[in-house]
Design an enzyme around this catalytic site. Structure first.
Site, PDB file in Angstrom:
ATOM      1  N   ASP A   1       9.442  -8.308  -3.291  1.00 28.00           N
ATOM      2  CA  ASP A   1       9.835  -6.930  -3.584  1.00 28.00           C
ATOM      3  C   ASP A   1      10.992  -6.589  -2.648  1.00 28.00           C
ATOM      4  O   ASP A   1      10.896  -6.829  -1.445  1.00 28.00           O
ATOM      5  CB  ASP A   1       8.638  -5.999  -3.336  1.00 28.00           C
ATOM      6  CG  ASP A   1       8.834  -4.607  -3.879  1.00 28.00           C
ATOM      7  OD1 ASP A   1       9.944  -4.047  -3.734  1.00 28.00           O
ATOM      8  OD2 ASP A   1       7.871  -4.060  -4.434  1.00 28.00           O
ATOM      9  N   ILE A   2      12.084  -6.055  -3.179  1.00 24.09           N
ATOM     10  CA  ILE A   2      13.226  -5.728  -2.313  1.00 24.09           C
ATOM     11  C   ILE A   2      13.013  -4.428  -1.537  1.00 24.09           C
ATOM     12  O   ILE A   2      13.780  -4.121  -0.640  1.00 24.09           O
ATOM     13  CB  ILE A   2      14.570  -5.689  -3.081  1.00 24.09           C
ATOM     14  CG1 ILE A   2      14.590  -4.587  -4.131  1.00 24.09           C
ATOM     15  CG2 ILE A   2      14.892  -7.054  -3.665  1.00 24.09           C
ATOM     16  CD1 ILE A   2      15.969  -4.348  -4.731  1.00 24.09           C
TER      17      ILE A   2
ATOM     18  N   GLN B   1       2.623   3.376 -12.152  1.00 25.95           N
ATOM     19  CA  GLN B   1       3.496   2.283 -12.579  1.00 25.95           C
ATOM     20  C   GLN B   1       4.915   2.799 -12.757  1.00 25.95           C
ATOM     21  O   GLN B   1       5.135   3.854 -13.364  1.00 25.95           O
ATOM     22  CB  GLN B   1       2.992   1.673 -13.890  1.00 25.95           C
ATOM     23  CG  GLN B   1       3.787   0.450 -14.327  1.00 25.95           C
ATOM     24  CD  GLN B   1       3.259  -0.178 -15.619  1.00 25.95           C
ATOM     25  OE1 GLN B   1       2.462   0.423 -16.344  1.00 25.95           O
ATOM     26  NE2 GLN B   1       3.726  -1.383 -15.911  1.00 25.95           N
ATOM     27  N   VAL B   2       5.887   2.058 -12.213  1.00 26.05           N
ATOM     28  CA  VAL B   2       7.290   2.446 -12.281  1.00 26.05           C
ATOM     29  C   VAL B   2       8.085   1.500 -13.179  1.00 26.05           C
ATOM     30  O   VAL B   2       8.932   1.930 -13.944  1.00 26.05           O
ATOM     31  CB  VAL B   2       7.911   2.505 -10.859  1.00 26.05           C
ATOM     32  CG1 VAL B   2       9.384   2.830 -10.916  1.00 26.05           C
ATOM     33  CG2 VAL B   2       7.164   3.516  -9.992  1.00 26.05           C
TER      34      VAL B   2
ATOM     35  N   HIS C   1       2.765  -6.440 -13.463  1.00 29.21           N
ATOM     36  CA  HIS C   1       2.977  -7.144 -12.207  1.00 29.21           C
ATOM     37  C   HIS C   1       1.884  -6.794 -11.216  1.00 29.21           C
ATOM     38  O   HIS C   1       1.325  -5.706 -11.245  1.00 29.21           O
ATOM     39  CB  HIS C   1       4.357  -6.841 -11.609  1.00 29.21           C
ATOM     40  CG  HIS C   1       4.648  -5.389 -11.379  1.00 29.21           C
ATOM     41  ND1 HIS C   1       4.920  -4.515 -12.419  1.00 29.21           N
ATOM     42  CD2 HIS C   1       4.706  -4.658 -10.249  1.00 29.21           C
ATOM     43  CE1 HIS C   1       5.146  -3.303 -11.908  1.00 29.21           C
ATOM     44  NE2 HIS C   1       5.009  -3.370 -10.598  1.00 29.21           N
TER      45      HIS C   1
ATOM     46  N   HIS D   1       1.093  -6.552  -7.166  1.00 32.04           N
ATOM     47  CA  HIS D   1       1.651  -6.470  -5.824  1.00 32.04           C
ATOM     48  C   HIS D   1       0.718  -7.242  -4.908  1.00 32.04           C
ATOM     49  O   HIS D   1      -0.485  -6.973  -4.881  1.00 32.04           O
ATOM     50  CB  HIS D   1       1.691  -5.013  -5.340  1.00 32.04           C
ATOM     51  CG  HIS D   1       2.610  -4.135  -6.115  1.00 32.04           C
ATOM     52  ND1 HIS D   1       3.886  -3.848  -5.693  1.00 32.04           N
ATOM     53  CD2 HIS D   1       2.436  -3.470  -7.286  1.00 32.04           C
ATOM     54  CE1 HIS D   1       4.460  -3.038  -6.567  1.00 32.04           C
ATOM     55  NE2 HIS D   1       3.598  -2.798  -7.547  1.00 32.04           N
TER      56      HIS D   1
END
Length: 141
Positions: free
Chosen positions: A34-35, A97-98, A103, A105
């Site tokens: 994750d950035i 959720q974005v 996915h 995490h």
């Protein structure tokens, strides 16, 4: 339920249209850092199949995501000398959720160190490159 949008950022990452710090890949899953990590080593594990969330993913694809998430969790514990691991999955906007591609995490945690709030800050690219090297090394051993 809203249909899957193949223009979401994770679909673009899977197609190679957007770069990522890939740490692991199978024929059915893809994992990258994750950035905007909540902890060092925060990794996202996705199915390669089109799935908006847990409500529409095929059971076999979900099982592969779970298997890959476990492998990432074990490696993250080692790579970051973590005391524990958090695995989270959000489906649909009400859950938080974005990005609307399923996915997980996977976040290594240390005793007494709080997670950063979601989407707080973009991590330095050199730090992410180092974290990716550490994860890849831990996955290989």
């Amino acid at each position: 339920m809203t249909p899957y949008d193949d223009q979401n950022i994770f679909a673009k990452i899977l197609r190679g249209e957007i770069p990522s710090f890939k740490v692991y890949e199978t024929d059915r899953t893809f994992a990258f850092l994750d950035i905007m990590p909540r902890s060092p080593g925060h990794t996202l594990v996705l199915p390669k199949a089109r799935a908006r969330g847990i409500l529409d993913v095929a059971e076999d694809d979900l099982a592969e995501v779970a298997r890959s998430s476990k492998r990432i969790a074990v490696a993250a514990m080692k790579a970051f000398d973590a005391d524990g691991i958090i695995i989270q999955q959000f489906s649909e906007p009400a859950s938080g959720q974005v990005v609307f591609h399923l996915h997980m995490h996977v976040m290594p945690v240390k005793d007494g160190v709080a997670l950063l709030p979601p989407q707080t800050r973009k991590e330095d690219m050199d730090v992410l490159a180092d974290h990716a090297r550490r994860m890849i090394a831990a996955l290989g051993s």
